[in-house]
Design a protein around this motif. Structure first.
Motif, mmCIF file in Angstrom:
data_model
loop_
_atom_site.group_PDB
_atom_site.id
_atom_site.type_symbol
_atom_site.label_atom_id
_atom_site.label_comp_id
_atom_site.label_asym_id
_atom_site.label_seq_id
_atom_site.Cartn_x
_atom_site.Cartn_y
_atom_site.Cartn_z
ATOM 1 N N LYS A 1 0.927 -1.178 -0.624
ATOM 2 C CA LYS A 1 -0.227 0.097 0.442
ATOM 3 C C LYS A 1 1.070 0.963 0.432
ATOM 4 C CE LYS A 1 -4.632 -1.556 1.759
ATOM 5 N NZ LYS A 1 -5.500 -0.788 3.035
ATOM 6 N N ALA A 2 2.074 1.502 1.244
ATOM 7 C CA ALA A 2 2.760 2.582 0.115
ATOM 8 C C ALA A 2 3.591 2.667 -0.756
ATOM 9 C CB ALA A 2 4.132 2.705 1.848
ATOM 10 N N VAL A 3 3.555 1.383 -1.324
ATOM 11 C CA VAL A 3 4.080 1.089 -2.769
ATOM 12 C C VAL A 3 3.120 2.354 -3.675
ATOM 13 C CG1 VAL A 3 4.740 0.446 -4.431
ATOM 14 C CG2 VAL A 3 6.181 -0.034 -2.753
ATOM 15 N N LEU A 4 1.859 1.564 -3.620
ATOM 16 C CA LEU A 4 1.152 2.405 -3.968
ATOM 17 C C LEU A 4 0.791 3.804 -3.756
ATOM 18 C CD1 LEU A 4 -1.739 -0.922 -4.303
ATOM 19 C CD2 LEU A 4 -0.265 -0.223 -6.403
ATOM 20 N N SER A 5 0.742 4.189 -2.793
ATOM 21 C CA SER A 5 0.674 5.510 -1.911
ATOM 22 C C SER A 5 1.996 6.402 -2.742
ATOM 23 C CB SER A 5 0.407 5.701 -0.859
ATOM 24 O OG SER A 5 0.585 7.178 -0.617
ATOM 25 N N GLY A 6 3.282 6.061 -3.077
ATOM 26 C CA GLY A 6 4.331 6.774 -2.758
ATOM 27 C C GLY A 6 4.000 6.783 -4.833
ATOM 28 N N LEU A 7 2.694 6.107 -5.922
ATOM 29 C CA LEU A 7 3.304 6.401 -7.249
ATOM 30 C C LEU A 7 2.011 6.746 -7.581
ATOM 31 C CD1 LEU A 7 3.958 2.635 -8.093
ATOM 32 C CD2 LEU A 7 5.518 4.180 -8.633
ATOM 33 N N GLY A 8 1.371 7.651 -6.176
ATOM 34 C CA GLY A 8 -0.097 8.643 -6.715
ATOM 35 C C GLY A 8 -1.659 7.799 -6.806
ATOM 36 N N VAL A 9 -1.515 6.646 -6.355
ATOM 37 C CA VAL A 9 -2.741 5.916 -6.119
ATOM 38 C C VAL A 9 -4.007 6.246 -5.622
ATOM 39 C CG1 VAL A 9 -4.701 3.531 -6.434
ATOM 40 C CG2 VAL A 9 -2.094 3.604 -7.253
ATOM 41 N N GLN A 10 -4.509 6.724 -5.742
ATOM 42 C CA GLN A 10 -5.904 7.383 -5.212
ATOM 43 C C GLN A 10 -6.601 6.407 -4.029
ATOM 44 O OE1 GLN A 10 -9.249 9.403 -8.174
ATOM 45 N NE2 GLN A 10 -8.297 9.040 -9.100
ATOM 46 N N LYS A 11 -6.577 6.528 -3.334
ATOM 47 C CA LYS A 11 -6.579 5.400 -2.058
ATOM 48 C C LYS A 11 -8.449 4.910 -2.449
ATOM 49 C CE LYS A 11 -5.644 6.917 2.304
ATOM 50 N NZ LYS A 11 -4.347 5.936 2.393
ATOM 51 N N GLU A 12 -8.744 4.834 -2.319
ATOM 52 C CA GLU A 12 -10.348 4.346 -3.209
ATOM 53 C C GLU A 12 -9.900 3.201 -4.382
ATOM 54 O OE1 GLU A 12 -10.937 7.567 -5.383
ATOM 55 O OE2 GLU A 12 -10.060 6.982 -3.810
ATOM 56 N N TYR A 13 -8.637 2.890 -4.651
ATOM 57 C CA TYR A 13 -8.413 2.049 -5.630
ATOM 58 C C TYR A 13 -7.226 0.483 -5.099
ATOM 59 C CZ TYR A 13 -11.120 5.279 -9.158
ATOM 60 O OH TYR A 13 -11.606 5.472 -9.751
ATOM 61 N N GLU A 14 -6.858 1.327 -3.556
ATOM 62 C CA GLU A 14 -5.696 0.192 -3.047
ATOM 63 C C GLU A 14 -5.719 -0.920 -2.730
ATOM 64 O OE1 GLU A 14 -3.953 3.005 -0.054
ATOM 65 O OE2 GLU A 14 -3.679 3.763 -0.608
ATOM 66 N N ASP A 15 -7.132 -1.537 -2.551
ATOM 67 C CA ASP A 15 -7.214 -2.645 -2.539
ATOM 68 C C ASP A 15 -7.665 -3.525 -3.635
ATOM 69 O OD1 ASP A 15 -7.312 -2.670 0.355
ATOM 70 O OD2 ASP A 15 -9.200 -1.922 0.166
ATOM 71 N N PHE A 16 -8.397 -3.221 -4.345
ATOM 72 C CA PHE A 16 -8.088 -3.052 -6.345
ATOM 73 C C PHE A 16 -7.229 -3.727 -7.050
ATOM 74 C CE2 PHE A 16 -8.692 -2.392 -10.570
ATOM 75 C CZ PHE A 16 -8.825 -3.805 -11.018
ATOM 76 N N LEU A 17 -6.481 -2.778 -6.436
ATOM 77 C CA LEU A 17 -4.859 -2.434 -6.849
ATOM 78 C C LEU A 17 -4.057 -3.514 -7.096
ATOM 79 C CD1 LEU A 17 -4.640 1.300 -7.962
ATOM 80 C CD2 LEU A 17 -4.877 -1.086 -9.646
ATOM 81 N N LEU A 18 -4.212 -3.681 -5.243
ATOM 82 C CA LEU A 18 -3.398 -4.818 -4.102
ATOM 83 C C LEU A 18 -3.505 -5.699 -4.740
ATOM 84 C CD1 LEU A 18 -3.299 -3.016 -0.660
ATOM 85 C CD2 LEU A 18 -1.504 -3.578 -1.861
ATOM 86 N N HIS A 19 -4.653 -6.358 -5.202
ATOM 87 C CA HIS A 19 -5.129 -7.707 -5.424
ATOM 88 C C HIS A 19 -4.810 -8.124 -7.637
ATOM 89 C CE1 HIS A 19 -7.470 -11.194 -6.046
ATOM 90 N NE2 HIS A 19 -8.123 -10.994 -7.487
ATOM 91 N N GLU A 20 -4.678 -7.052 -7.436
ATOM 92 C CA GLU A 20 -4.657 -7.429 -9.171
ATOM 93 C C GLU A 20 -3.633 -7.003 -9.749
ATOM 94 O OE1 GLU A 20 -6.917 -7.580 -11.987
ATOM 95 O OE2 GLU A 20 -8.109 -8.041 -10.675
ATOM 96 N N ILE A 21 -2.482 -6.434 -8.677
ATOM 97 C CA ILE A 21 -1.187 -6.768 -9.564
ATOM 98 C C ILE A 21 -0.515 -6.665 -8.885
ATOM 99 C CG2 ILE A 21 1.429 -4.632 -8.550
ATOM 100 C CD1 ILE A 21 -1.221 -2.590 -8.973
ATOM 101 N N SER A 22 -1.081 -8.188 -7.807
ATOM 102 C CA SER A 22 -0.017 -9.073 -6.688
ATOM 103 C C SER A 22 -0.160 -10.899 -8.098
ATOM 104 C CB SER A 22 -1.243 -9.356 -5.710
ATOM 105 O OG SER A 22 -0.804 -7.975 -4.673
ATOM 106 N N LYS A 23 -1.182 -10.254 -9.108
ATOM 107 C CA LYS A 23 -1.334 -11.806 -8.984
ATOM 108 C C LYS A 23 -0.174 -11.828 -10.369
ATOM 109 C CE LYS A 23 -6.000 -11.138 -10.076
ATOM 110 N NZ LYS A 23 -7.115 -11.412 -10.988
#
Length: 187
Positions: A104-126
């Motif tokens: 989540k810290a990586v995503l935040s550092g890349l400018g990801v909007q908070k509301e998309y963090e959980d979705f992107l964690l799941h998608e990117i982890s694949k």
């Protein structure tokens, strides 16, 4: 009571593999390491049981009381053993949580909007592999789908500096509003 077993020691002698046709007086019985380990473990268990039973009987217990005391001893011994699978599960859960926080810290550092963090964690982890870590996968994913990141003006506004459009952060607006109220009420 003595149990004899023989290992085929001819295999360990110099100059041969033990296959010269004779058994060398060993009787031809061989045991694998696992079998020898099991036999030793069983003998150790019997010796422990015998020693504890004798100890209890020497301290004035009957044979039945000694057997019961031995069973109690073994139950307490088993109860004190740690539950390895539960400990491993706790460890794995803690590691997963830590990984999630770091990602989540990586995503935040890349400018990801908070509301998309959980979705992107799941998608990117694949896409994460031994050769490609989460950050590299996130950068690649967000390069193709930039709609999940904040724009530069949104990032400036959230950091407190005003953008080129003259819009300030909510803290700036609140400070201006508070100053106007103080001035209006004479404070």
């Amino acid at each position: 009571m003595s149990y004899g077993f023989y290992l085929d020691l001819q295999k360990f002698t110099d100059g041969g593999d033990g296959g010269n046709g004779g058994t060398g007086g060993s009787g031809g019985i061989t045991y694998s390491y696992e079998q020898a380990e099991q036999i030793a473990s069983e003998r150790a268990g019997r010796a422990e049981r015998s020693a504890l039973t004798n100890y209890f009987q020497q301290n004035g217990m009957t044979a039945e009381q000694a057997q019961e005391a031995f069973r109690d001893f073994k139950e307490k011994q088993e109860a004190q053993k740690p539950n390895v699978s539960a400990i491993e599960k706790q460890r794995d859960d803690a590691l997963a949580e830590l990984t999630g926080i770091k990602n989540k810290a990586v995503l935040s550092g890349l400018g990801v909007q908070k509301e998309y963090e959980d979705f992107l964690l799941h998608e990117i982890s694949k896409n994460v592999t031994d050769k490609k870590d989460f950050k590299a996968c996130a950068e690649e994913y967000l390069k193709d789908k930039p709609q999940y990141t904040r724009t530069q003006s949104q990032m400036r506004m959230s950091s407190g500096s005003s953008g080129g459009s003259g819009a300030g952060s909510s803290d700036d607006v609140n400070a201006t509003f508070n100053a106007a109220l103080r001035k209006a009420f004479g404070r």
